[in-house]
Motif scaffolding. Structure first.
Motif, short mmCIF file in Angstrom:
data_model
loop_
_atom_site.label_atom_id
_atom_site.label_comp_id
_atom_site.label_asym_id
_atom_site.label_seq_id
_atom_site.Cartn_x
_atom_site.Cartn_y
_atom_site.Cartn_z
N ALA A 222 31.70 46.51 53.94
CA ALA A 222 32.77 45.66 54.46
C ALA A 222 33.40 44.76 53.40
CB ALA A 222 32.25 44.84 55.64
N PRO A 223 32.63 44.05 52.55
CA PRO A 223 33.28 43.22 51.53
C PRO A 223 34.12 44.05 50.55
CG PRO A 223 31.00 42.54 51.82
CD PRO A 223 31.18 43.82 52.59
N ALA A 224 33.68 45.27 50.23
CA ALA A 224 34.46 46.12 49.33
C ALA A 224 35.77 46.53 49.99
CB ALA A 224 33.65 47.35 48.94
N LEU A 225 35.76 46.76 51.29
CA LEU A 225 37.00 47.12 51.98
C LEU A 225 37.98 45.95 51.98
CD1 LEU A 225 35.48 49.14 54.97
CD2 LEU A 225 36.71 50.06 53.00
N ARG A 226 37.45 44.73 52.09
CA ARG A 226 38.34 43.57 51.99
C ARG A 226 38.94 43.47 50.59
NH1 ARG A 226 37.47 39.42 55.71
NH2 ARG A 226 39.08 38.25 54.59
N LEU A 227 38.12 43.74 49.57
CA LEU A 227 38.66 43.76 48.21
C LEU A 227 39.77 44.79 48.08
CD1 LEU A 227 35.39 43.58 46.08
CD2 LEU A 227 37.16 41.82 46.19
N ALA A 228 39.58 45.96 48.70
CA ALA A 228 40.58 47.02 48.61
C ALA A 228 41.90 46.59 49.22
CB ALA A 228 40.07 48.29 49.30
N SER A 229 41.87 45.73 50.26
CA SER A 229 43.11 45.27 50.87
C SER A 229 43.89 44.34 49.94
CB SER A 229 42.81 44.54 52.19
OG SER A 229 42.22 43.27 51.95
N VAL A 230 43.21 43.79 48.93
CA VAL A 230 43.85 42.88 47.98
C VAL A 230 44.28 43.59 46.71
CG1 VAL A 230 43.49 40.83 46.54
CG2 VAL A 230 42.62 40.89 48.90
N GLY A 231 43.40 44.43 46.17
CA GLY A 231 43.70 45.09 44.90
C GLY A 231 43.48 46.58 44.90
N GLY A 232 43.32 47.18 46.06
CA GLY A 232 43.11 48.61 46.14
C GLY A 232 41.73 49.02 45.65
N VAL A 233 41.51 50.31 45.61
CA VAL A 233 40.23 50.84 45.13
C VAL A 233 40.00 50.44 43.67
CG1 VAL A 233 41.19 53.05 44.39
CG2 VAL A 233 38.80 52.93 45.08
N TRP A 234 41.09 50.10 42.96
CA TRP A 234 40.98 49.73 41.55
C TRP A 234 40.23 48.41 41.38
CZ3 TRP A 234 42.35 54.00 39.38
CH2 TRP A 234 43.40 54.77 39.91
N LEU A 235 40.47 47.45 42.26
CA LEU A 235 39.76 46.17 42.16
C LEU A 235 38.27 46.35 42.43
CD1 LEU A 235 39.72 43.12 41.83
CD2 LEU A 235 40.37 42.90 44.23
N PRO B 147 48.04 42.55 51.15
CA PRO B 147 48.37 42.11 49.79
C PRO B 147 48.53 43.28 48.82
CG PRO B 147 46.66 40.71 50.72
CD PRO B 147 46.87 41.84 51.70
N TYR B 148 47.73 44.33 49.00
CA TYR B 148 47.83 45.47 48.08
C TYR B 148 49.15 46.21 48.25
CZ TYR B 148 46.82 49.90 45.78
OH TYR B 148 46.88 51.01 44.97
N VAL B 149 49.58 46.40 49.48
CA VAL B 149 50.87 47.05 49.70
C VAL B 149 51.99 46.19 49.13
CG1 VAL B 149 52.52 47.75 51.49
CG2 VAL B 149 50.12 48.38 51.71
N ARG B 150 51.84 44.86 49.26
CA ARG B 150 52.89 43.95 48.80
C ARG B 150 52.96 43.85 47.28
NH1 ARG B 150 50.91 39.52 50.75
NH2 ARG B 150 51.49 40.09 52.87
N THR B 151 51.80 43.79 46.63
CA THR B 151 51.80 43.53 45.18
C THR B 151 51.59 44.77 44.34
OG1 THR B 151 49.43 43.03 45.24
CG2 THR B 151 50.94 41.19 45.55
N GLY B 152 51.04 45.84 44.92
CA GLY B 152 50.87 47.08 44.17
C GLY B 152 49.66 47.05 43.25
N ASP B 153 49.73 47.82 42.18
CA ASP B 153 48.58 48.05 41.30
C ASP B 153 48.45 46.97 40.23
OD1 ASP B 153 47.75 50.42 42.58
OD2 ASP B 153 49.27 51.57 41.50
N TRP B 154 48.35 45.73 40.66
CA TRP B 154 48.26 44.63 39.71
C TRP B 154 46.97 44.68 38.89
CZ3 TRP B 154 44.19 41.23 40.25
CH2 TRP B 154 43.55 41.20 41.49
N VAL B 155 45.92 45.24 39.46
CA VAL B 155 44.66 45.35 38.72
C VAL B 155 44.83 46.30 37.54
CG1 VAL B 155 42.22 46.00 38.86
CG2 VAL B 155 43.31 44.85 40.80
N LEU B 156 45.52 47.40 37.76
CA LEU B 156 45.78 48.34 36.67
C LEU B 156 46.64 47.71 35.59
CD1 LEU B 156 46.42 51.70 38.57
CD2 LEU B 156 44.44 51.08 37.19
#
Length: 517
Positions: free
Chosen positions: A158-171, A477-486
């Motif tokens: 669950a915490p990893a899925l929340r991270l994915a909503s912010v920065g995708g699988v990349w975060l 946030p991930y849809v809004r900001t995109g691949d910011w982690v990359l």
């Protein structure tokens, strides 16, 4: 005969032993993915590989160990392709493993010897960035796509899925590598253990902050979706018998008030434009069930040259005109890259004898108002592995993501379970529920948080199942900001290269000129 201490040391120092150890260490993270799903292993899985890299005698040796470890990782993650590609999978793993050569050298430079706090602090940023660069390059569709990204092994956490909503699988992947780097430094860098411990605590703080403060999707009603999974049907006339079975299962949905019925990939084996009888049978099913059918046609088109894999929406009067042609094809399975050079692959495996054609762009389909009027975004097969495709559909207004798949060739491998797990990640990233419907394999549904709901249809099932799928409003946030982690990782690597370049120039300037006679 007992092994002497000297012989043991020589064995441990042997290049062959270290090469074999690198391949095994690189393969270890594959156990975090389904079917083993040892997700907890992801937090330590890279440590053995990192320890090997830091103990290399030269940067060249570290590059070799990085290459072998990368090849081992790719072989383990894609081992189920062996029956189809045979020896060619070794060639592919060897070529793509080269992407981890820079990562191996970076690990040697930053963690080798007796690193101090500064080098370990740099490693906590640079090594995760280097790992993501390797994943980014191999995620190019012509190199096989983003199957087996390290962060995808945390799909049920669950915490990893929340991270994915912010920065995708990349975060998720970035933080996993950072934790592994910190643990490797705790073991091997006594001068910088406080820095390494601080790295672990910083990763935990990021996860805690996201869990406490990141926004969550708002409920927006439900949608009743049915999945029809016919199961494995082989032998002569399998295309027709499969259609008959799908028709039979769909009829059982009459009276269950579904809004949409989803069939798997290649569920229809003839072009509907040239088969009015199939169009009428599908339209009759729509009238019987009271909902549109999303089928998938794998056939040579009557209106365009070539073979397409297409998601087609069929209503009570026949095809509605909504059609999505698959854009990203499976290398070797659906086309052969550079066929003039690599066409020989058809003689050693089950590679495509004719290239499929690509679609022109994503499509968002709208259901009739009588069935809620929701907008759905179809994906075909391994397109569900591409974060950018589901993010684009969410931005285009899709309220439900639908992936149509078929894993008949790999029915008894890890592949169906790995593929189904991607639904959870794509749903969490986009705040859009995802239906993963298969011809054979594993069918499942994930809610907007990425949690699986209802019954999962396994590889041995031939059934129709109905799901009450919760919808959500809002933009993640991930849809809004995109691949910011990359982008951040690329910036870190650019700064690292600039610093190393300046150091090199300074050494050249300080080097005394040779004396003249």
């Amino acid at each position: 005969m007992a092994v002497t201490a000297g012989r043991r040391e020589r064995l441990l120092a042997s290049s062959w032993w270290r090469a074999a150890a690198a391949i095994g260490a690189g393969a270890l993270p594959a156990l975090t993915f389904p079917a083993p799903s040892l997700w907890w292993l992801g937090y330590v899985a890279l440590v053995p590989w990192l320890l090997l890299l830091r103990s290399a005698t030269t940067a060249r040796r570290a590059a070799l160990l990085g290459w072998l470890g990368g090849a081992g990782f790719l072989l383990a993650v894609h081992h189920w392709l062996l029956p189809s590609l045979h020896v060619f999978i070794l060639v592919l793993a060897g070529l793509l493993g080269l992407l981890w050569v820079p990562w191996g050298v970076l690990a040697y430079r930053l963690l080798g010897g007796s690193p101090g706090p500064g080098r370990v602090a740099a490693a906590l940023l640079v090594l995760p960035s280097g790992w993501l660069l390797a994943e980014l390059v191999r995620s190019w569709e012509y190199l096989g796509g983003p199957w087996g990204l390290l962060g995808a092994g945390q799909w049920q956490v669950a915490p990893a899925l929340r991270l994915a909503s912010v920065g995708g699988v990349w975060l998720v992947g970035f933080l996993l590598v950072a934790v592994n780097v910190a643990l490797a430094a705790l073991i091997s860098a006594p001068r910088a253990r406080r820095t390494a411990l601080g790295g672990v605590l910083a990763c935990g703080a990021v996860v805690g902050w996201v869990w406490a403060w990141a926004p969550v999707p708002e409920p927006a009603g439900t949608m009743r979706v049915a999945i029809v999974q016919p199961g494995v049907i082989d032998g002569p006339g399998s295309v027709g018998r499969r259609f008959d079975r799908e028709e039979e299962l769909t009829r059982t949905l009459a009276g269950r008030r579904v809004d949409l019925v989803v069939w798997g990939e290649s569920s229809v084996g003839q072009d509907l434009g040239s088969r009015p009888d199939l169009r009428e049978r599908l339209a009759a099913l729509s009238r019987t069930v009271g909902a549109d059918l999303l089928v998938n046609v794998d056939a040579r088109r009557s209106d365009r040259p070539g073979i397409f894999k297409s998601s087609v929406l069929v209503g009570p009067d026949g095809p509605t005109g909504d059609r999505y042609d698959k854009m990203r094809l499976v290398p070797f399975g659906e086309y052969i890259p550079a066929r003039s050079l690599l066409g020989w692959a058809t003689s050693v495996g089950k590679a495509a004898t004719e290239d499929r054609r690509r679609g022109d762009g994503p499509v968002v389909m709208r259901l009739p108002d009588a069935n809620g009027g929701q907008r759905i975004g179809p994906l075909v097969c391994f397109e569900s592995a591409f974060p950018d495709m589901s993010r684009r559909l969410a931005r285009d207004g899709a309220q439900l993501l639908v992936a149509q798949s078929a894993t008949s060739t790999f029915q008894h491998s890890w592949a169906p379970y790995q593929h189904a797990s991607l639904a959870a990640l794509r749903a969490a990233e986009t705040w859009r529920p995802m239906v993963h419907a298969t011809l054979t394999g594993v069918s499942t549904v994930a809610d907007p948080h990425g949690h699986l709901i209802g019954e999962r249809l396994g590889p041995d099932r031939s059934a129709a199942a109905v799901y009450d799928v919760p919808l959500a409003r809002g933009t993640s946030p991930y849809v809004r900001t995109g691949d910011w982690v990359l982008y951040g990782s690329l910036a870190v690597l650019a700064v690292t290269c600039a610093v190393e370049g300046l150091r090199f120039l300074r050494r050249r300037v300080r080097k005394p000129a040779p004396e003249r006679e």
